[in-house]
Write a protein that holds these residues in place. Structure first.
Motif, PDB file in Angstrom:
ATOM      1  N   TRP A 192     -45.199   9.416  25.841  1.00 61.86           N
ATOM      2  CA  TRP A 192     -45.577  10.784  26.198  1.00 61.86           C
ATOM      3  C   TRP A 192     -44.634  11.823  25.589  1.00 61.86           C
ATOM      4  N   ASP A 202     -49.525   6.444  26.669  1.00 65.45           N
ATOM      5  CA  ASP A 202     -49.806   7.481  27.666  1.00 65.45           C
ATOM      6  C   ASP A 202     -51.099   8.214  27.318  1.00 65.45           C
ATOM      7  N   ASP A 203     -51.239   9.398  27.811  1.00 64.34           N
ATOM      8  CA  ASP A 203     -52.444  10.221  27.701  1.00 64.34           C
ATOM      9  C   ASP A 203     -52.888  10.397  26.235  1.00 64.34           C
ATOM     10  N   TRP A 227     -52.244   4.326  30.180  1.00 65.25           N
ATOM     11  CA  TRP A 227     -52.364   5.453  31.113  1.00 65.25           C
ATOM     12  C   TRP A 227     -53.837   5.707  31.448  1.00 65.25           C
ATOM     13  N   ARG A 256     -55.625  22.644  34.603  1.00 61.77           N
ATOM     14  CA  ARG A 256     -55.389  21.829  33.397  1.00 61.77           C
ATOM     15  C   ARG A 256     -56.728  21.502  32.723  1.00 61.77           C
ATOM     16  N   ASP A 309     -52.364   8.285  36.850  1.00 60.63           N
ATOM     17  CA  ASP A 309     -51.910   9.674  36.965  1.00 60.63           C
ATOM     18  C   ASP A 309     -52.912  10.494  37.775  1.00 60.63           C
ATOM     19  N   CYS A 351     -48.378   8.048  39.581  1.00 58.53           N
ATOM     20  CA  CYS A 351     -47.834   9.257  38.986  1.00 58.53           C
ATOM     21  C   CYS A 351     -48.764  10.375  39.413  1.00 58.53           C
ATOM     22  N   GLY A 356     -48.701  14.207  38.073  1.00 63.64           N
ATOM     23  CA  GLY A 356     -48.020  15.323  37.420  1.00 63.64           C
ATOM     24  C   GLY A 356     -46.521  15.209  37.676  1.00 63.64           C
ATOM     25  N   GLY A 357     -45.984  14.016  37.458  1.00 61.85           N
ATOM     26  CA  GLY A 357     -44.631  13.708  37.912  1.00 61.85           C
ATOM     27  C   GLY A 357     -44.744  13.096  39.291  1.00 61.85           C
ATOM     28  N   TRP A 417     -43.747   7.261  39.324  1.00 58.47           N
ATOM     29  CA  TRP A 417     -43.026   8.148  38.413  1.00 58.47           C
ATOM     30  C   TRP A 417     -42.430   9.282  39.258  1.00 58.47           C
ATOM     31  N   ASP A 421     -41.579  14.616  36.311  1.00 56.42           N
ATOM     32  CA  ASP A 421     -41.650  14.870  34.867  1.00 56.42           C
ATOM     33  C   ASP A 421     -40.327  15.410  34.357  1.00 56.42           C
ATOM     34  N   GLU A 467     -38.392   7.264  27.172  1.00 55.15           N
ATOM     35  CA  GLU A 467     -39.489   8.230  27.045  1.00 55.15           C
ATOM     36  C   GLU A 467     -39.106   9.123  25.869  1.00 55.15           C
TER      37      GLU A 467
HETATM   38  C1  DGJ Z   1     -48.318  13.970  33.809  1.00 59.87           C
HETATM   39  C2  DGJ Z   1     -47.354  12.843  33.859  1.00 59.87           C
HETATM   40  O1  DGJ Z   1     -46.393  13.068  34.825  1.00 59.87           O
HETATM   41  C3  DGJ Z   1     -46.730  12.652  32.470  1.00 59.87           C
HETATM   42  O2  DGJ Z   1     -45.774  11.638  32.528  1.00 59.87           O
HETATM   43  C4  DGJ Z   1     -47.804  12.350  31.493  1.00 59.87           C
HETATM   44  O3  DGJ Z   1     -48.387  11.111  31.780  1.00 59.87           O
HETATM   45  C5  DGJ Z   1     -48.847  13.444  31.502  1.00 59.87           C
HETATM   46  N1  DGJ Z   1     -49.340  13.711  32.814  1.00 59.87           N
HETATM   47  C6  DGJ Z   1     -50.001  13.089  30.610  1.00 59.87           C
HETATM   48  O4  DGJ Z   1     -51.006  13.999  30.678  1.00 59.87           O
END
Ligand code: DGJ
Length: 753
Positions: A358, A388-389, A433, A465, A500, A548, A550-551, A567, A570, A626
């Protein structure tokens, strides 16, 4: 450990019309004891369930004098007592709304006549060995702690509101070896009429006094779970979430601690709700300077229709008592969660050291780039590559494709089978992810099923988002998403998922729920998430699931039930992480904290810290990288094998040992320090981070904790040998040069010298 039931008679001397009168009242008493704590309740002759005591283990005495039953100026005679006064002054186990207790209630209904009062009276009790799972008809899985017969006993108190035809079962489980009580409530409609549940909290504790500080974990994105501590005052002080998830802003954790409590001394009562949606936790200092603490699903915008023979189960509250400070409270939570909440194949295992792309690439990658990162990382000892994404649909930024869980072939040439097999060839595992609860307006899924997004028909839908939230109350939606996930999981050797969740809920309405059940969506959404996580972890038991949001917006015990790691934030800046990881450690074990070394300047903050300090701070958690390993400075790359070796050496100690917080950045922001001590106290790892350097007398004395006083320890790095007693009473000196510098010291028992 025991659960005991007894009867007692209380004598009450008081004045009625100016004349002394002696009354007696018969009480049924329920007591739950283990070595460290006692919890006691009593049922009055009218069937009210009163709270008698919660705290340190008491002697085998009748504790009902604590109820001060005769101590009320407006109480005339037994059973003719001034009920309104009685209700508003007595400590209740599960207070009802509308019958004279004006403090915060746990229970409130709306019956067919539009009436909201309710009145639960005790009818029966039963004791069960072990801990029954929480259940509700039609719900596949309610996360909760678990325990076998050898570890816990359970008391169920059955209450009834005869007028409304409702039964409420209050469940209390006491753990044998841990200072832990868990509580939950289950409502069943045995009546003939529909009833609307307006609030069903999970627990109430009416404390005798109000001399406590309230500790809460609050924050924001990239600043999750920062500790706040404030003395209780008259009125109500609460934390909650109304966002549909436990949230960045508040955590479903509260501790009430004596004013003198610190890490080592004083009383601490910790409460943690095993729930991932809207929660509510409140301490209320009353007219009599008692404190009512309540916790449960947030009643805000909550309403649940309970038809005849339907049931509703409120989530579990975990209650931890410590008479030896806040540190002991935390270690009890850690032991409980590591052994009685986290499940699955990864529960007790060291997690693979991962590298996640990421912060390395964001959305700009292709197969070649990913393999290049994986290759270099594998050469340095990294064990798993996490994509990841951005690998699905046509996702090149965060504005599309959520819900289209098929590979973006143009970007990932050869698809997942090729990428995964290349990664596997390097000797690495592969992880991926997903954000399964979401749908982008720009997606095939939305084009086909716009009605699957949470929405209120006719109202503008709020984008966050550039995405909407899927209606997980609808099993059709869950089935569809799960099928897509399965296709991906079955297409290649995928051994890890990062699940996530990047936005909160708005316009909370469902196109599939009937009008009368719309307000159930908040909770049904959460139950739907649990259902899918349960299916996933059941069908793919070998998968390592990392949560996870958004963190760290969903760092809660319910998520830990499904995923052994979450997680944390972030914010990967090592210095910010000190506070975040400190706050998180109040109730969550280090073994569950996702922590990675990232590149500098840090992507959230722009701060530059030494690579070694980033490693020492991430070492506490699940550990990984990371960053774009192909681009970082050569000296950082060269440091990675050493960091990895350190993780392999010390992870068992940190994953299974006892954590002691020695610094507190919330009080002194110049340094932080902590220790992990093995359960047998033969070894320990001490970490010190100097946030700000100290000129002209730089060394600091730190008193160690948790060692065996009579054992002798050698500090590997300095050669110093001293008893645990000396190291804990006199401390050790650390002296570092420079801001953000850090050091670890390994202590092991010296035997036979
Ligand atoms: C939020 C997560 O906390 C990040 O680590 C990452 O995976 C992003 N989303 C991806 O969109």
């Amino acid at each position: 450990m025991s659960i005991s039931l007894s009867n007692t008679t209380v004598t009450m001397n008081r004045y009625v019309d100016g004349k002394p009168v002696t009354d007696t009242e018969k009480l049924q008493v329920f007591r739950l004891d283990n070595e460290t704590m006692t919890y006691a309740m009593a049922v009055t002759q009218e069937g009210y369930l009163l709270h008698v005591y919660y705290g340190a283990r008491c002697g085998e005495d009748d504790l009902t004098y604590l109820l001060r039953l005769s101590d009320s100026p407006y109480t005339p005679r037994i059973l003719k007592r001034e009920k309104g006064t009685f209700m508003d002054a007595r400590p209740f186990e599960f207070p009802c709304h509308g019958i004279g207790d004006y403090r915060e209630p746990c229970f409130m209904i709306m019956d067919e006549d539009g009436m909201s009062a309710c009145d639960l009276r005790f009818v029966a009790s039963r004791v069960e060995k072990g801990k029954p799972a929480l259940r509700q008809k039609g719900v596949s899985c309610i996360p909760a702690t678990f325990a076998g017969e050898e570890d816990a006993d359970t008391l169920v108190l059955v209450m009834e509101d005869a007028h409304a035809g409702l039964t409420v079962e209050l469940t209390y489980t006491i753990f044998k070896k841990l200072s832990v009580l868990t509580r939950s409530a289950r409502v069943i409609n045995h009546g003939e009429a529909d009833v609307r549940l307006q609030r069903v909290l999970s627990a109430c504790v009416d404390f005798e006094d109000s001399a406590y500080d309230m500790i809460t974990l609050n924050g924001s994105w990239a600043r999750e779970r920062l500790l706040e501590r404030a003395p209780l005052h008259h009125g109500k002080q609460s934390v909650d979430s109304v966002k549909g998830e436990s949230s960045h802003q508040s955590n479903p954790f509260v501790a009430l601690v004596s004013h003198n409590a610190n890490e080592e001394i004083g009383e601490a009562f910790g409460f943690n709700l095993v729930y991932s949606g809207n929660f509510f936790a409140q301490a209320e200092v009353t007219q009599h300077k008692h404190t009512r603490f309540v916790m449960g699903i947030n009643p805000y915008d909550f309403s649940w229709l309970l038809r005849t023979e339907e049931e509703f189960t409120a989530p579990e509250v975990v209650m931890v008592y410590s008479g030896s400070g806040i540190g002991k409270m935390s270690r009890t939570f850690h032991d409980l969660y590591r052994n009685h909440l986290i499940r699955g194949e990864w529960k007790d295992k060291q997690r693979p050291i991962l590298i996640n792309n990421w912060e390395a690439t964001y959305f700009q990658f292709d197969t070649e780039k990913l393999i290049e990162i994986a290759k270099q990382a594998s050469e340095l000892g990294v064990e798993m590559f996490v994509l990841d994404d951005g690998w699905f649909g046509h996702r090149d930024s965060d504005n599309s494709s959520l819900g289209d869980w098929f590979v973006y072939e143009k970007k990932l040439k050869g698809g997942l089978p090729y990428l995964v097999s290349e990664v596997n060839k390097l000797g690495m595992k592969f992880g991926i992810w997903f954000e399964p609860e979401m749908i982008s307006p720009d997606s095939k899924l939305y084009a086909e099923h716009p009605e699957w997004a949470i929405q209120i028909i006719g109202r503008e839908m709020t984008q966050s988002r550039e995405q909407y939230v899927l209606d997980y109350s609808n099993v059709e939606v869950r089935d569809y998403v799960y099928k897509m996930m399965r296709d991906i999981l079955d297409s290649a050797n995928i051994e890890y998922i990062k699940w996530d969740m990047n936005r909160q809920l708005t316009e909370v309405g469902s196109t599939s729920l009937p009008r009368k059940r719309q307000r159930e969506l908040w909770h049904r959404y959460v139950l739907g998430v649990y259902d899918l996580m349960n299916r996933l972890t059941t069908d793919y038991p070998y998968l390592l699931l990392e949560n996870c949001s958004g963190g760290g917006a969903r760092f809660d015990p319910a998520m830990l039930y499904f995923s052994p790691q979450i997680w944390t934030s972030d914010d990967t800046d090592a210095i910010e992480r000190l506070k975040i990881q400190y706050g998180t450690s109040l109730c969550y074990p280090a073994s569950a904290m996702g922590a990675h070394v990232s590149d500098c300047p840090n992507h959230v903050l722009g701060r530059t810290t030494p690579f070694a300090t980033r490693g020492n701070v991430a070492l506490v958690g699940t550990f990984g990288y990371e960053l774009d390993v192909t681009r970082i400075p050569q000296e950082d790359r060269e440091a990675i094998p050493g960091q990895i070796a350190k993780f392999h050496r010390f992870n068992p100690l940190m994953r299974k040992g006892d954590q002691y917080r020695l610094g507190n950045l919330f009080e002194d922001n110049s340094f932080d320090a902590w220790m992990f001590v093995s359960k047998d106290k033969t070894e320990a790892l001490f970490t010190f981070v100097q946030v700000l350097g100290r000129p002209n007398y730089p060394s600091r004395n730190i008193k160690l904790r948790g060692l065996a006083p009579n054992k002798r320890y050698r500090v590997e790095e300095t050669g110093q040998v001293a008893t645990g007693k000396t190291l804990m009473e006199a401390g050790i000196f650390v002296s570092l040069y420079g801001d953000f510098a850090s050091q670890t010291l390994y202590l092991s028992e010296v035997t036979g010298e």
